[in-house]
Enzyme design. Sequence first.
Site, PDB file in Angstrom:
ATOM      1  N   ASN A   9      52.198  91.770  29.159  1.00 19.47           N
ATOM      2  CA  ASN A   9      52.154  91.606  30.612  1.00 19.47           C
ATOM      3  C   ASN A   9      53.057  90.416  30.913  1.00 19.47           C
ATOM      4  O   ASN A   9      52.640  89.265  30.793  1.00 19.47           O
ATOM      5  CB  ASN A   9      50.702  91.355  31.033  1.00 19.47           C
ATOM      6  CG  ASN A   9      50.547  91.133  32.517  1.00 19.47           C
ATOM      7  OD1 ASN A   9      51.540  91.044  33.252  1.00 19.47           O
ATOM      8  ND2 ASN A   9      49.307  91.030  32.967  1.00 19.47           N
ATOM      9  N   ARG A  94      52.731  96.264  31.157  1.00 19.66           N
ATOM     10  CA  ARG A  94      52.359  96.330  32.567  1.00 19.66           C
ATOM     11  C   ARG A  94      53.655  96.237  33.363  1.00 19.66           C
ATOM     12  O   ARG A  94      54.421  95.281  33.200  1.00 19.66           O
ATOM     13  CB  ARG A  94      51.445  95.154  32.912  1.00 19.66           C
ATOM     14  CG  ARG A  94      51.075  95.127  34.367  1.00 19.66           C
ATOM     15  CD  ARG A  94      50.188  93.949  34.668  1.00 19.66           C
ATOM     16  NE  ARG A  94      49.896  93.900  36.091  1.00 19.66           N
ATOM     17  CZ  ARG A  94      49.305  92.885  36.690  1.00 19.66           C
ATOM     18  NH1 ARG A  94      48.928  91.840  35.982  1.00 19.66           N
ATOM     19  NH2 ARG A  94      49.062  92.900  37.989  1.00 19.66           N
ATOM     20  N   HIS A 182      47.980  96.064  41.668  1.00 20.68           N
ATOM     21  CA  HIS A 182      46.774  95.754  40.867  1.00 20.68           C
ATOM     22  C   HIS A 182      46.068  97.022  40.384  1.00 20.68           C
ATOM     23  O   HIS A 182      44.858  97.028  40.132  1.00 20.68           O
ATOM     24  CB  HIS A 182      45.766  94.886  41.659  1.00 20.68           C
ATOM     25  CG  HIS A 182      46.265  93.501  41.925  1.00 20.68           C
ATOM     26  ND1 HIS A 182      46.174  92.882  43.142  1.00 20.68           N
ATOM     27  CD2 HIS A 182      46.875  92.615  41.104  1.00 20.68           C
ATOM     28  CE1 HIS A 182      46.705  91.675  43.074  1.00 20.68           C
ATOM     29  NE2 HIS A 182      47.142  91.480  41.841  1.00 20.68           N
ATOM     30  N   ARG A 242      51.158  83.241  47.790  1.00 18.47           N
ATOM     31  CA  ARG A 242      51.729  84.219  48.724  1.00 18.47           C
ATOM     32  C   ARG A 242      50.943  84.236  50.022  1.00 18.47           C
ATOM     33  O   ARG A 242      49.722  84.046  50.011  1.00 18.47           O
ATOM     34  CB  ARG A 242      51.701  85.618  48.086  1.00 18.47           C
ATOM     35  CG  ARG A 242      52.784  85.829  47.064  1.00 18.47           C
ATOM     36  CD  ARG A 242      52.610  87.140  46.321  1.00 18.47           C
ATOM     37  NE  ARG A 242      52.096  86.921  44.975  1.00 18.47           N
ATOM     38  CZ  ARG A 242      51.620  87.872  44.174  1.00 18.47           C
ATOM     39  NH1 ARG A 242      51.600  89.116  44.587  1.00 18.47           N
ATOM     40  NH2 ARG A 242      51.192  87.585  42.972  1.00 18.47           N
ATOM     41  N   GLU A 380      42.915  94.588  32.245  1.00 18.29           N
ATOM     42  CA  GLU A 380      44.124  95.405  32.414  1.00 18.29           C
ATOM     43  C   GLU A 380      44.698  95.819  31.057  1.00 18.29           C
ATOM     44  O   GLU A 380      45.236  96.917  30.904  1.00 18.29           O
ATOM     45  CB  GLU A 380      45.157  94.610  33.226  1.00 18.29           C
ATOM     46  CG  GLU A 380      44.720  94.461  34.680  1.00 18.29           C
ATOM     47  CD  GLU A 380      45.231  93.214  35.363  1.00 18.29           C
ATOM     48  OE1 GLU A 380      45.254  92.139  34.718  1.00 18.29           O
ATOM     49  OE2 GLU A 380      45.596  93.293  36.546  1.00 18.29           O
TER      50      GLU A 380
END
Length: 394
Positions: A9, A94, A182, A242, A380
């Site tokens: 990732n 990912r 996500h 963000r 994940e």
Amino acid sequence: MTGDILTLNAGSSSLKFAIFEAEQPDARPRISGKISGIGGAPVFSAKDAAGIALTSTQLARLSPASSHEELIALLLDWVERHLGGRSLTMVGHRVVHGGRHFSQPVRLDDNVLRQLDELVPLAPLHQPHNLAAIRAVAKWLPDLPQIACFDTGFHRTQDPLATLFALPRALSDEGVIRYGFHGLSYDYIASVLPDHIGAKAEGRVIVAHLGNGASMCAMQNRRSVATSMGFTALDGLMMGRRCGALDPGVVLYLLQSKGMDATQIEALLYQQSGLLGVSGISNDMRVLEDSDAQSARDAIDLYVYRAASTLAGLVPAIGGLDALVFTAGIGENSAHVRRAICDRLQWLGIGVDEAANDANEIRISSADCAIDVLVLPTDEEAVIAAACRTLMEP
Ligand code: ADP
């Protein structure tokens, strides 16, 4: 199906990895770790399945000037020396954006990479690092099969209405739509949800992934119906750095009246806003929760208010709510943020058991609450490893 699977990732400042045994679908990774602080002072950390720290003399002395490619070469070398006589059979990555075309994990080749390159403008701060990691592995281990798992993939089941912006149709037709992100995290939560709430898992569920990046997903039948992130990973919730959803008029003002160019605006919206921008202190929720500064409290209050508003805004997509799941760094660990979000949603029928919430228990809803409120750790890497096993099968 034997050998080891490596999951990668690759982000802008961190490279997370895990090693799974291909033949043990339900097992935890044999080793997991990360290189953080890339671009500044990189730090390597890793642990085995028992949680025992593993070190590396070479990786302990990472140079601030090391490129992602060099770091991956060092990491692959370290991984190979920790396979214990086993061999690496596949690398799963990912990848943040699969666009309209890629809804499922895909085996990587030059043709697929070219198509993923075209999506870089849609995820300028994430996709280039994901693709650089794939190319670096291909350079050092050219015969090793690699696959990409997409954060957008899980949301390809969204209600078409939920994907549209109120823009001229021609723009939607060319792909200016709400993709959502996500997805690997939501996929994992959807897979374990029946273990915790049985048949209710097929009902109306909202999952709040609150990490450095943050989004929410409204699910029915454990599939995405609507989500808070949009065309890019900038939309929706307030995040660490963000801004989340923003009046587009602000961007025009920055361009036209403040004389900022696109690069400056990109940096402002992706890196200087969110918790960091509002607090002026940190993008890290732990630091803000420990701070006495009013600006830190303001940042957390805004984060909570925006999260509760966004959650309420997703309810019409699924027509009610049977369960709410908190996950990722803040969702799994911040009792204060969870309680504050739920407090603003009492009118919806959400009630929290204070003691269970303070203890980060799996079920934190109060006994009289019809809506199950859960705290579930996401994984994940497990989703990437599962995709590798599927694509490995003859
Ligand atoms: P990423 O999106 O980088 O994977 P994480 O899911 O690790 O991020 O989430 C990082 C966020 O989780 C940070 O804001 C961090 O402060 C927050 N966090 C981690 N542990 C705690 C804690 N115990 N209390 C509050 N916030 C926490």
